[in-house]
Enzyme design. Sequence first.
Site, PDB file in Angstrom:
ATOM      1  N   GLY A  20       0.792  -1.210   0.000  1.00  0.00           N
ATOM      2  CA  GLY A  20       0.000   0.000   0.000  1.00  0.00           C
ATOM      3  C   GLY A  20       0.829   1.267   0.000  1.00  0.00           C
ATOM      4  O   GLY A  20       0.348   2.332  -0.410  1.00  0.00           O
ATOM      5  N   MET A  21       2.091   1.166   0.479  1.00  0.00           N
ATOM      6  CA  MET A  21       2.935   2.351   0.607  1.00  0.00           C
ATOM      7  C   MET A  21       4.101   2.369  -0.364  1.00  0.00           C
ATOM      8  O   MET A  21       4.558   3.443  -0.767  1.00  0.00           O
ATOM      9  CB  MET A  21       3.486   2.447   2.032  1.00  0.00           C
ATOM     10  N   ASP A 131       4.500  -5.230  12.404  1.00  0.00           N
ATOM     11  CA  ASP A 131       3.736  -5.650  11.223  1.00  0.00           C
ATOM     12  C   ASP A 131       4.173  -7.030  10.746  1.00  0.00           C
ATOM     13  O   ASP A 131       4.313  -7.274   9.549  1.00  0.00           O
ATOM     14  CB  ASP A 131       3.907  -4.615  10.107  1.00  0.00           C
TER      15      ASP A 131
END
Length: 375
Positions: A20-21, A131
């Site tokens: 996503g980044m 994460d």
Amino acid sequence: MIGKTLDQRYHIIKLLGQGGMAAVYLAEDTQLARKVAVKIPLPHTAQPFAQRFVKEAITLAKMTHEHIVNIYDASIDQNIHFLVMDYVDGVSMDQFLKNKHPLLVRDVLQIILQVCRGLSYMHHEDVIHRDLKPANILLSKLGKVKISDFGLARQLASETNLTKSGELLGSTLYLSPEQSKGEKATKQSDIYSLGIVLYELLTGEPPFDSTEPVTILLKHIQEPLPDPRQINTDIPASLYHVLQKATTKEPTERYQHVMELYAALDRILKSDDIDHVADLRHLFERGEPKYELEPDDTDKNSISEIIEDTAEKPRLTEQKNSADAAGGDHFYTVLIIVTVLGGVLFFLAKRELLLFLWSVQYTFSQEIAFLGEIF
């Protein structure tokens, strides 16, 4: 980005994966003649997360361990922030799961034990990952496991204004109950996430799932861990008990140090409950499925395989009617070829035999005629 050279040194070869980044590319370090992984933030996140990238580089540069993806360089070129890291020639555990690749209990334990060693080193350096998930656990073709993606890691000893209170940065499927509540992550939070990863590698599916992220968070907070033995009957009871302790809702009731989890799993691996222990390299010996770490390209790969398979068929098969071009055609094609060749060989052999007999007969008759002339 493919084909571009950053810093007059890192030549981008292909995309390895994208989150996503940021996106991660395979590149060639032209100065040192080696392959590296280059991490580049996506355009819409480059500016907001520029500081985060710098922080990640500083954090990673301080750590060197065989079970952690090491960082080599961090720079800005053509207004592009990028990190240069280890290139792990292998596959993420997320890709293993997506390909429905079966994992034996012994293989799962060896993978998690290596993760424990890398995570223990991080915790000793006062860094938590925050994460941990299968996508961030890489397995090389040499059987070496490395923890990757420290974009969400942070130093415990320092404060940062990049992460607001209550912000959920980790994936909801692996987030600890305290993080789900918006509380501060601790080393025990990493242990919880690793326990959830262990469950998924053993069963092929996460313990808590839903189409709604909020529902998943509530399950982490409220629901007990399902019994994985209902999905995988090879899991011994001792391993289930370890899973329960690693994923209890209350952090103080979990393993307080990741090496405690390591010791418990190591005892199980060496026990009579687990069969012969093999090197993890055997997971790549079969050669299937193919582990190209590109997002959502399952259908594309399937179509490519069909096209390649069709291109390799003999011309004779391509000219047949499509309805008859199934597996049986190969048999009949081979049968026809063998029959024709056999007939030709038989004809040639017969012809040579006839010529030989004719030669013998002619020679014999000539000898008889010669003897008749003498007598």
